[in-house]
Design a protein around this motif. Structure first.
Motif: not given
Length: 91
Positions: A19-20, A50-52, A54, A61, A85-89
């Motif tokens: 995770p970021v 996390s990108e996971a 996306t 998820r 959540k995905a990073p772009d969210e």
């Protein structure tokens, strides 16, 4: 509060999902006397970015989080609130 469980949850999610952002909260104190609490299991909330995630639907998820935690879901965790959540969210 159980810092060892929080550390294990953190370690498992980090290892599986890279995770970021990861927040793990032990909310067991809110459930004192509840059946799960009496049995020694805890109530936790996690926020995982996390990108996971996306391109995955919320159910997929959550399944990734459950899979990452593995046996802890039956031995250590009675209840788990998940924000995934995905990073772009994330703003």
């Amino acid at each position: 509060m159980n810092p060892e469980r929080v550390a294990r949850i953190r370690e498992k999610l980090t290892g599986a999902l890279a995770p970021v952002l990861l927040e793990v909260n032990d909310e067991s104190y809110k459930h004192a006397g509840h059946a799960g609490a009496r049995g020694g299991q805890g109530h936790f909330s996690v926020t995982v970015v996390s990108e996971a995630f996306t391109g995955r639907l919320p159910l997929a998820r959550h399944r990734l989080v459950y899979a990452a935690l593995g046996e802890m879901m039956t031995t250590d965790i009675h209840a788990l609130a998940i924000t995934a959540k995905a990073p772009d969210e994330v703003a």
